[in-house]
Structure formats: structure tokens, C-alpha cells
Design an enzyme around this catalytic site. Structure first.
Site, PDB file in Angstrom:
ATOM      1  N   TYR A 142       0.653  -1.185   0.257  1.00 51.59           N
ATOM      2  CA  TYR A 142       0.027   0.074  -0.026  1.00 51.59           C
ATOM      3  C   TYR A 142       0.954   1.180   0.046  1.00 51.59           C
ATOM      4  CZ  TYR A 142      -4.545  -1.980   1.000  1.00 51.59           C
ATOM      5  OH  TYR A 142      -5.959  -2.585   0.946  1.00 51.59           O
ATOM      6  N   LYS A 188       3.619 -14.899   1.887  1.00 51.29           N
ATOM      7  CA  LYS A 188       3.977 -15.677   0.292  1.00 51.29           C
ATOM      8  C   LYS A 188       5.479 -16.104   0.349  1.00 51.29           C
ATOM      9  CE  LYS A 188       2.176 -17.446  -3.456  1.00 51.29           C
ATOM     10  NZ  LYS A 188       1.367 -18.720  -3.427  1.00 51.29           N
ATOM     11  N   ASP A 220      -2.595 -18.148   0.058  1.00 50.19           N
ATOM     12  CA  ASP A 220      -3.196 -18.793  -0.845  1.00 50.19           C
ATOM     13  C   ASP A 220      -3.918 -19.931  -0.161  1.00 50.19           C
ATOM     14  OD1 ASP A 220      -0.782 -20.201  -0.712  1.00 50.19           O
ATOM     15  OD2 ASP A 220      -0.877 -20.694  -3.005  1.00 50.19           O
ATOM     16  N   ASP A 244      -6.145  -7.292   4.372  1.00 51.56           N
ATOM     17  CA  ASP A 244      -7.004  -6.684   3.789  1.00 51.56           C
ATOM     18  C   ASP A 244      -8.270  -7.785   3.313  1.00 51.56           C
ATOM     19  OD1 ASP A 244      -9.023  -4.367   2.906  1.00 51.56           O
ATOM     20  OD2 ASP A 244      -7.948  -4.997   0.727  1.00 51.56           O
ATOM     21  N   ASP A 248     -11.880  -9.367   4.853  1.00 56.86           N
ATOM     22  CA  ASP A 248     -13.269  -9.494   3.974  1.00 56.86           C
ATOM     23  C   ASP A 248     -13.749 -10.941   3.920  1.00 56.86           C
ATOM     24  OD1 ASP A 248     -13.246  -6.749   3.353  1.00 56.86           O
ATOM     25  OD2 ASP A 248     -14.227  -6.847   1.601  1.00 56.86           O
TER      26      ASP A 248
HETATM   27  C1  IPM Z   1     -10.391  -1.444   4.486  1.00 53.48           C
HETATM   28  C2  IPM Z   1     -10.603  -0.740   3.105  1.00 53.48           C
HETATM   29  C3  IPM Z   1      -9.251   0.227   2.848  1.00 53.48           C
HETATM   30  C4  IPM Z   1      -8.101  -0.772   2.726  1.00 53.48           C
HETATM   31  C5  IPM Z   1      -9.431   0.980   1.538  1.00 53.48           C
HETATM   32  C6  IPM Z   1     -10.860   1.681   1.604  1.00 53.48           C
HETATM   33  C7  IPM Z   1      -8.451   1.855   1.373  1.00 53.48           C
HETATM   34  O1  IPM Z   1     -10.708  -1.791   2.330  1.00 53.48           O
HETATM   35  O2  IPM Z   1     -10.278  -0.832   5.504  1.00 53.48           O
HETATM   36  O3  IPM Z   1     -10.208  -2.816   4.632  1.00 53.48           O
HETATM   37  O4  IPM Z   1      -7.873  -1.207   1.841  1.00 53.48           O
HETATM   38  O5  IPM Z   1      -7.310  -0.722   3.987  1.00 53.48           O
HETATM   39 MN    MN Z   2     -10.704  -3.760   2.830  1.00 53.09          MN
END
Ligand code: IPM
Ligand code: MN
Length: 354
Positions: A142, A188, A220, A244, A248
Site C-alpha cells: 500500500y 507468501k 493462498d 485486507d 473480508d
Molecule cells: C479497509 C478498506 C481500505 C483498505 C480501503 C478503503 C483503502 O478496504 O479498511 O479494509 O484497503 O485498507
Molecule cells: Mn478492505
């Protein structure tokens, strides 16, 4: 009476709707636990760009630094999609995380028994899941340099220094000590040099925590194991982009991305935000699930040392879900009554304020 200064960043999309509900719940708890929260709003994201030309204005950074904690909603929206990268709402969020020194992002994924059917996974696979993603937040791909986009070529660089890995690893092991004492470090290392260093440093830090069982897992495989058998995980320690993605994924074990909170720590103040985004497609419809933000507010109270208040919030959420109240995202699972964002906030606030 104890008093805390809270910087509030409502952000874009559903951000204001969900943060308002979290504030409602916080106020109810503050009254019953006898402390005071003083809120000051600052701009972040697209709304900040519209008003000031900067998605993370200087006043916002200063305001956050002058507070005891930051409560944040979400940023982003189609409207700002075509702006250059540094003007985009997402850049504002990355900038504030960096400016506040928030290198550690803690993302718990805990199953609510009341919502077990909300997950797309089978009950026997997910019942009892209680894991924590510890994501490095201010380094990795990032932020790594060089980065750039040319006509026919674009590049980003995944960089980690020993120091950056060491400090996030310590947070991971400290969290594990408070839990089931297992760390799965995700990388990785079969392909990336940066992951080789990651492994070496994590091994070093592990020596200071002999009670914690450490395992390494390729990202993975970790993605696969998370849906195959999520109960094997206690603390998942990983870098920025892997964290990240995996967080999710972890939200789907729990049933809805509208349920997962997070705490970003490491600097003078902590920042508390749901893991989900600003959902511009449903903004203003009053159907957003405020629970992830309300749970983030509970993490904020833990951070401020108001442990009873935090517990009251979590209990209230469980009770409301048990009684069958559901927002639309989780409506088909045991719903007795589908409620909107504000009603969900009201119900949780009523119960938390007792
Ligand atoms: C999160 C989001 C952010 C990230 C984005 C919006 C920059 O996806 O907080 O997980 O990637 O960190
Ligand atoms: Mn995110």
C-alpha cells in the site's frame, strides 16, 4: 466524572447513517456508566475533498491527534472514482492511518449463534469460530516505493522493514496471549523475499512468547483454510494487503460484512471503524446494518478503559439479535422483525443503556 474527547469522521455513503447509530448507543452507555463523551466532527474522504479539495485535510489530522479516540464510518463513492489517486477518498483514509501512526489493525471475527444461518457456510464448520486478524496497516504494498503508472507499465512495491514486522508481530503475540495462544503468520514466503524476512522476524519475536504456538501459512492456503476449517485459527498475523483480503473473507464466515468491527492502534490515539466500505449503492436508504460500527464503538470503549460499557454494548447486540430483530442484510435468518438502521440503533441503545 471521566470525560473523553472523541473525533468523529462520518465519511461518505452510509458512513453518517451508521456513525449516528453508534453515537446513540455510546451516549446511552455513557449515561448509565457515568462517563462523558465529547464529540467533534471532522471531514474525511470524498466529502472532505468536495469541501476542501483534500480527502484528508490538515485540520482532520490535528483534530484526531487532539482527541482520545477516533470513531470513523466509511469513505468512498462512485462520484470520486475518476479522480487522480491522491485526491480519492481512499487516499484520505490511508493518509490518516499513516499520520496517526496506526500500524496495527485488529479485526475480530466472532460468530453470533443467533446468526449462524446467515453464513453461507455450514453450521458445523462455523459454530464457535472466534478469530482475530492482526493486519499490518501502514506498510507493505500500500505504501511501498517505487510506485507508478506509465503508459504501458504500472508497478507497486511490497516493502517491509525488520522494525515494521517486529512491532506488528509483537501485537499479534500479545493478542494471542490474551486468547488461545496460537498465531498463524500468513505470508507468501515461497515466492516473495519480503515474506522471507517476515518469517524470519516473526520467528525471532516468537522466542519472547514461548507459550504461544506459532505456525506459518501461505496466503493462498490460508484463504482456502478459512472456509474449509475456520475454527483452526486464533490470531492471524499478516501484512497489509493479505490482511485486507482475508478479513473480508472472514466476514463471510460471520454472515455479513455489516457485522465486523475493527480497531487501528499503535499511535497516540486509536481509530475505530467497521471493516466494510461506504456502500454508495444503499446510502440514504436507511437499510445499512449499523452493528459493525456499534461493535467498533465497543472496541473504542475497551481502548478507553470503559470495559463495562463495552460489554454492555456487546450484550445488547446479542439480545436484540436473539429477539429476532434484523437489518435487511441479515433479514432472512431468524428474523421476527426487519428493522431499519435507526431502529436497530434505538433497540441496541435501549438495551445497552440499562
Ligand atoms: C479497509 C478498506 C481500505 C483498505 C480501503 C478503503 C483503502 O478496504 O479498511 O479494509 O484497503 O485498507
Ligand atoms: Mn478492505
Amino acid at each position: 466524572m471521566k470525560q473523553y474527547k472523541i473525533a468523529v469522521l462520518k465519511g461518505d455513503g452510509i458512513g453518517p447513517e451508521i456513525v449516528n447509530e453508534a453515537i446513540k448507543v455510546l451516549n446511552a452507555v455513557a449515561t448509565s456508566e457515568n462517563f462523558k463523551l465529547e464529540y467533534t466532527e471532522f471531514l474525511l474522504g470524498g466529502s472532505a475533498y468536495d469541501k476542501t479539495g483534500d480527502p484528508c485535510p490538515k485540520e482532520t489530522i490535528e483534530g484526531c491527534l487532539n482527541s482520545d479516540a477516533v470513531l470513523f464510518g466509511a469513505i468512498g463513492g462512485y462520484k470520486w472514482d475518476n479522480l487522480p489517486k491522491e485526491k480519492r477518498p481512499e487516499s484520505g483514509l490511508l493518509k490518516i492511518r499513516k499520520a496517526l501512526g496506526l500500524f496495527a489493525n485488529i479485526r475480530p471475527a466472532v460468530i453470533f449463534d443467533e446468526l449462524i444461518e446467515a453464513s453461507t457456510l455450514k453450521e458445523e464448520v462455523i459454530k464457535g469460530v472466534d478469530l482475530l486478524v492482526v493486519r499490518e496497516l501502514t506498510g507493505g504494498i500500500y505504501f511501498g516505493k517505487p510506485r507508478g503508472k506509465e503508459k504501458d507499465k504500472a508497478y507497486n512495491t511490497m516493502v517491509y522493514t525488520k522494525e515494521e514486522i517486529e512491532r506488528i508481530a509483537r501485537i499479534g503475540f500479545e493478542e494471542a496471549m490474551k486468547r488461545r495462544k496460537k498465531v498463524t503468520s500468513v505470508d507468501k514466503a515461497n515466492v516473495l523475499e519480503v515474506s522471507e524476512l517476515w518469517r524470519e522476524v516473526v520467528e525471532e519475536v516468537a522466542k519472547d512468547y514461548p507459550e504461544v504456538a506459532l505456525e506459518h501459512m501461505y496466503v493462498d492456503n490460508a484463504a482456502m483454510q478459512l472456509v474449509r476449517n475456520p475454527k483452526q485459527f486464533d490470531v492471524i498475523l499478516t501484512g497489509n494487503i493479505f490482511g485486507d483480503i482475508l478479513s473480508d473473507e472472514a466476514s463471510m464466515i460471520v454472515g455479513s460484512i455489516g457485522l465486523l468491527p475493527s480497531a487501528s492502534i499503535g499511535g497516540k490515539v486509536g481509530l475505530f471503524e467497521p471493516i466494510h466500505g461506504s456502500a454508495p449503492d444503499i446510502a440514504g436508504e436507511k437499510i445499512a446494518n449499523p452493528i459493525a460500527t456499534i461493535l467498533s464503538a465497543a472496541m473504542m470503549l475497551d481502548f478507553l478503559g470503559e470495559l463495562n460499557g463495552a460489554e454492555k454494548i456487546r450484550k445488547a447486540i446479542k439480545k436484540v439479535l436473539k429477539e429476532g430483530y434484523r437489518t435487511k442484510d441479515i433479514a432472512s435468518f431468524g428474523a421476527k422483525r426487519v428493522v431499519n438502521t435507526e431502529e436497530m440503533g434505538d433497540l441496541i441503545a435501549e438495551n445497552a443503556g440499562n
